[in-house]
Write an enzyme that holds these catalytic residues in place. Sequence first.
Site, PDB file in Angstrom:
ATOM      1  N   LYS A 100       0.818  -1.213   0.000  1.00 35.11           N
ATOM      2  CA  LYS A 100       0.000   0.000   0.000  1.00 35.11           C
ATOM      3  C   LYS A 100       0.851   1.263   0.000  1.00 35.11           C
ATOM      4  CE  LYS A 100      -1.547  -1.935   3.766  1.00 35.11           C
ATOM      5  NZ  LYS A 100      -1.415  -3.371   3.568  1.00 35.11           N
ATOM      6  N   GLU A 103      -2.756  -3.352  -7.986  1.00 33.62           N
ATOM      7  CA  GLU A 103      -4.118  -3.840  -7.738  1.00 33.62           C
ATOM      8  C   GLU A 103      -4.229  -4.562  -6.391  1.00 33.62           C
ATOM      9  OE1 GLU A 103      -6.903  -3.132  -9.834  1.00 33.62           O
ATOM     10  OE2 GLU A 103      -7.631  -3.633  -7.853  1.00 33.62           O
ATOM     11  N   VAL A 121      -5.279  -3.033  -2.290  1.00 39.08           N
ATOM     12  CA  VAL A 121      -6.582  -2.873  -1.612  1.00 39.08           C
ATOM     13  C   VAL A 121      -7.499  -4.004  -2.062  1.00 39.08           C
ATOM     14  CG1 VAL A 121      -8.594  -1.382  -1.323  1.00 39.08           C
ATOM     15  CG2 VAL A 121      -6.336  -0.355  -1.532  1.00 39.08           C
ATOM     16  N   GLY A 126      -2.722 -16.153   9.500  1.00 41.81           N
ATOM     17  CA  GLY A 126      -1.786 -15.373   8.669  1.00 41.81           C
ATOM     18  C   GLY A 126      -2.464 -14.195   7.990  1.00 41.81           C
ATOM     19  N   GLU A 145      -1.729  -8.356   9.964  1.00 44.83           N
ATOM     20  CA  GLU A 145      -0.408  -7.844   9.602  1.00 44.83           C
ATOM     21  C   GLU A 145       0.620  -8.382  10.600  1.00 44.83           C
ATOM     22  OE1 GLU A 145       0.751  -5.585   7.174  1.00 44.83           O
ATOM     23  OE2 GLU A 145      -1.187  -5.629   6.181  1.00 44.83           O
ATOM     24  N   ASP A 159      -3.814   0.207   8.772  1.00 42.97           N
ATOM     25  CA  ASP A 159      -3.938  -0.482   7.479  1.00 42.97           C
ATOM     26  C   ASP A 159      -5.102   0.123   6.687  1.00 42.97           C
ATOM     27  OD1 ASP A 159      -3.506  -2.971   5.652  1.00 42.97           O
ATOM     28  OD2 ASP A 159      -5.635  -3.032   6.155  1.00 42.97           O
ATOM     29  N   LYS A 171      -5.002   2.250   3.114  1.00 36.23           N
ATOM     30  CA  LYS A 171      -5.821   1.903   1.949  1.00 36.23           C
ATOM     31  C   LYS A 171      -6.710   3.082   1.544  1.00 36.23           C
ATOM     32  CE  LYS A 171      -5.765  -3.039   2.824  1.00 36.23           C
ATOM     33  NZ  LYS A 171      -6.344  -4.119   3.617  1.00 36.23           N
ATOM     34  N   GLY A 187      -7.421 -13.388   0.551  1.00 35.35           N
ATOM     35  CA  GLY A 187      -6.299 -14.141   1.106  1.00 35.35           C
ATOM     36  C   GLY A 187      -5.122 -14.111   0.165  1.00 35.35           C
TER      37      GLY A 187
HETATM   38  N1  LIG Z   1      -0.628 -11.140   3.357  1.00 37.99           N
HETATM   39  C1  LIG Z   1      -1.674 -10.686   2.659  1.00 37.99           C
HETATM   40  O1  LIG Z   1      -2.714 -11.344   2.575  1.00 37.99           O
HETATM   41  C2  LIG Z   1      -1.587  -9.360   1.929  1.00 37.99           C
HETATM   42  C3  LIG Z   1      -2.682  -8.913   1.188  1.00 37.99           C
HETATM   43  C4  LIG Z   1      -2.585  -7.721   0.469  1.00 37.99           C
HETATM   44  C5  LIG Z   1      -1.411  -6.984   0.540  1.00 37.99           C
HETATM   45  N2  LIG Z   1      -0.369  -7.423   1.316  1.00 37.99           N
HETATM   46  C6  LIG Z   1       0.872  -6.612   1.350  1.00 37.99           C
HETATM   47  O2  LIG Z   1       1.877  -7.328   0.629  1.00 37.99           O
HETATM   48  C7  LIG Z   1       3.163  -7.103   1.231  1.00 37.99           C
HETATM   49  C8  LIG Z   1       3.796  -8.443   1.588  1.00 37.99           C
HETATM   50  O3  LIG Z   1       2.980  -9.132   2.515  1.00 37.99           O
HETATM   51  P1  LIG Z   1       3.466 -10.547   3.093  1.00 37.99           P
HETATM   52  O4  LIG Z   1       2.314 -11.083   3.863  1.00 37.99           O
HETATM   53  O5  LIG Z   1       4.073 -11.357   2.011  1.00 37.99           O
HETATM   54  O6  LIG Z   1       4.625 -10.070   4.092  1.00 37.99           O
HETATM   55  P2  LIG Z   1       5.774 -10.968   4.727  1.00 37.99           P
HETATM   56  O7  LIG Z   1       5.411 -12.403   4.706  1.00 37.99           O
HETATM   57  O8  LIG Z   1       6.132 -10.322   6.024  1.00 37.99           O
HETATM   58  O9  LIG Z   1       7.010 -10.795   3.702  1.00 37.99           O
HETATM   59  C9  LIG Z   1       7.689  -9.575   3.536  1.00 37.99           C
HETATM   60  C10 LIG Z   1       8.931  -9.837   2.710  1.00 37.99           C
HETATM   61  O10 LIG Z   1       9.592  -8.581   2.503  1.00 37.99           O
HETATM   62  C11 LIG Z   1      10.985  -8.764   2.752  1.00 37.99           C
HETATM   63  N3  LIG Z   1      11.563  -7.474   3.084  1.00 37.99           N
HETATM   64  C12 LIG Z   1      11.240  -6.626   4.097  1.00 37.99           C
HETATM   65  N4  LIG Z   1      11.997  -5.509   4.014  1.00 37.99           N
HETATM   66  C13 LIG Z   1      12.806  -5.664   2.939  1.00 37.99           C
HETATM   67  C14 LIG Z   1      13.819  -4.869   2.344  1.00 37.99           C
HETATM   68  N5  LIG Z   1      14.162  -3.690   2.844  1.00 37.99           N
HETATM   69  N6  LIG Z   1      14.442  -5.356   1.247  1.00 37.99           N
HETATM   70  C15 LIG Z   1      14.122  -6.567   0.728  1.00 37.99           C
HETATM   71  N7  LIG Z   1      13.162  -7.364   1.249  1.00 37.99           N
HETATM   72  C16 LIG Z   1      12.525  -6.912   2.346  1.00 37.99           C
HETATM   73  C17 LIG Z   1      11.040  -9.791   3.864  1.00 37.99           C
HETATM   74  O11 LIG Z   1      12.309 -10.386   3.906  1.00 37.99           O
HETATM   75  P3  LIG Z   1      12.722 -11.337   5.169  1.00 37.99           P
HETATM   76  O12 LIG Z   1      11.717 -12.465   5.209  1.00 37.99           O
HETATM   77  O13 LIG Z   1      14.073 -11.821   4.819  1.00 37.99           O
HETATM   78  O14 LIG Z   1      12.640 -10.483   6.377  1.00 37.99           O
HETATM   79  C18 LIG Z   1       9.951 -10.761   3.377  1.00 37.99           C
HETATM   80  O15 LIG Z   1      10.517 -11.618   2.388  1.00 37.99           O
HETATM   81  C19 LIG Z   1       2.930  -6.192   2.439  1.00 37.99           C
HETATM   82  O16 LIG Z   1       3.180  -4.859   2.049  1.00 37.99           O
HETATM   83  C20 LIG Z   1       1.444  -6.407   2.755  1.00 37.99           C
HETATM   84  O17 LIG Z   1       0.864  -5.296   3.391  1.00 37.99           O
HETATM   85  C21 LIG Z   1      -0.420  -8.595   1.987  1.00 37.99           C
END
Ligand SMILES: NC(=O)c1ccc[n+]([C@@H]2O[C@H](COP(=O)([O-])OP(=O)(O)OC[C@H]3O[C@@H](n4cnc5c(N)ncnc54)[C@H](OP(=O)(O)O)[C@@H]3O)[C@@H](O)[C@H]2O)c1
Length: 373
Positions: free
Chosen positions: A139, A163, A166, A220, A223, A234, A238, A335
């Site tokens: 976001k 996309e 949000v 999961g 956040e 969050d 958005k 999800g």
């Molecule tokens: N989960 C959902 O359902 C969902 C839905 C919509 C949007 N999102 C958004 O999508 C994004 C990812 O979500 P997620 O659930 O996949 O998060 P996550 O599991 O916490 O993964 C985040 C990833 O980013 C990496 N990272 C963090 N800081 C970094 C940096 N400075 N340089 C390079 N890599 C970095 C982390 O590396 P390490 O593991 O090595 O620390 C990890 O691989 C977030 O912005 C979230 O708000 C998530």
Amino acid sequence: MTLELILVGFGNVARRFASLLDERRARLAGEHDLDIRTVGIVTRRHGHAFAARGLDAAALANRVARGGPLVASRPSGDRSASSSVDFIRDAIDRRARTAYERCLVMVETTTLNILSGEPAIAHVRAALGGGAHVVTANKGPAAFAYHALARMSHRADRRFLFEGAVMDGVPVFNLAREALPGIEVLGFRGVVNTTTNYMLNAMEQGQAFDEALVEMQAMGVAEADASLDIDGWDAAAKTAALANVLMDASLTPQRVERRGITRDLMHRAIDARRAGRRLKLVARAGYEGSKITARVAPEELPGDDLLASLDGQQNALILHTDLLGEIAIVQRSGGLTQTAYALLSDLITIARDVGTARATPQPRPRAPRGRSR
Ligand SMILES: NC(=O)c1ccc[n+]([C@@H]2O[C@H](COP(=O)([O-])OP(=O)(O)OC[C@H]3O[C@@H](n4cnc5c(N)ncnc54)[C@H](OP(=O)(O)O)[C@@H]3O)[C@@H](O)[C@H]2O)c1
């Protein structure tokens, strides 16, 4: 056509995206004549990997999900990246021809710093600056720096798409961009945070706040730092992203008036339910005179309000438009798969543009009728 990807962040979303690419490979080739190859991956603590001939991203996703490093040992000739921005620049340099041909894409899925929008904004700048398109589920870029990044993307003739930021994969930005030409969005209201909707739903049935939160964490969905959900950050991010993109506002999450959910809302949620009403964390934006204002706060809604009908992990957004009146977008299931699909749908958009030599479109025009931002 082949698109090459640099994955920045390899957490839950990116790993599901890697497996989805594998699952959909035949279909992408058959329906879109599209081959997608991952050439680089960089993380914060799990290392980085690069291979011009392509990495097996789905196998690497399995390894990282089991707690392993991205690469067991660094291959000879591998240049070490001192930062993720250096890695992006270096990877683009190595794939300069692909970038020149508009076939290189950075897929950004890092964790968001809610006070600054970083590191994603720096990643987006590095990618667009080097000639790569950007696709992100983060976001931060649209919530903090939409106008600057959209201008940069237009000048570079590379796409900046988000996309998944949000309502996971449900088309919100695509809907406005592709299907509502000439329409002005005058405002919106919605339930856009899954964790708090699930928790309020559980609380009105007598379940304790902390118990419901633990359930969301175990699934999961919450956040990594759950206070981002509970305190309304969050939803505020958005809301800022939606207002910036759909209404040409210049908001940041800090400029969205914000109240989250607290333990003491339980009785209010129960009483509202008994009275045929429902307590929801509502995000809204609209005009106050010529100014766009935005707010996130718990609101008690009448039972026949569409937002009141949302159970569990459902989200919805109601756009208030000048020519079509209200348009509602409802997400019944969200999800990781849906977010991964959002990334994939943005890639298909890029492939279509490149295939038809369509130039990067201008961001939505500024609001008419003398409205100021
Ligand atoms: N989960 C959902 O359902 C969902 C839905 C919509 C949007 N999102 C958004 O999508 C994004 C990812 O979500 P997620 O659930 O996949 O998060 P996550 O599991 O916490 O993964 C985040 C990833 O980013 C990496 N990272 C963090 N800081 C970094 C940096 N400075 N340089 C390079 N890599 C970095 C982390 O590396 P390490 O593991 O090595 O620390 C990890 O691989 C977030 O912005 C979230 O708000 C998530």
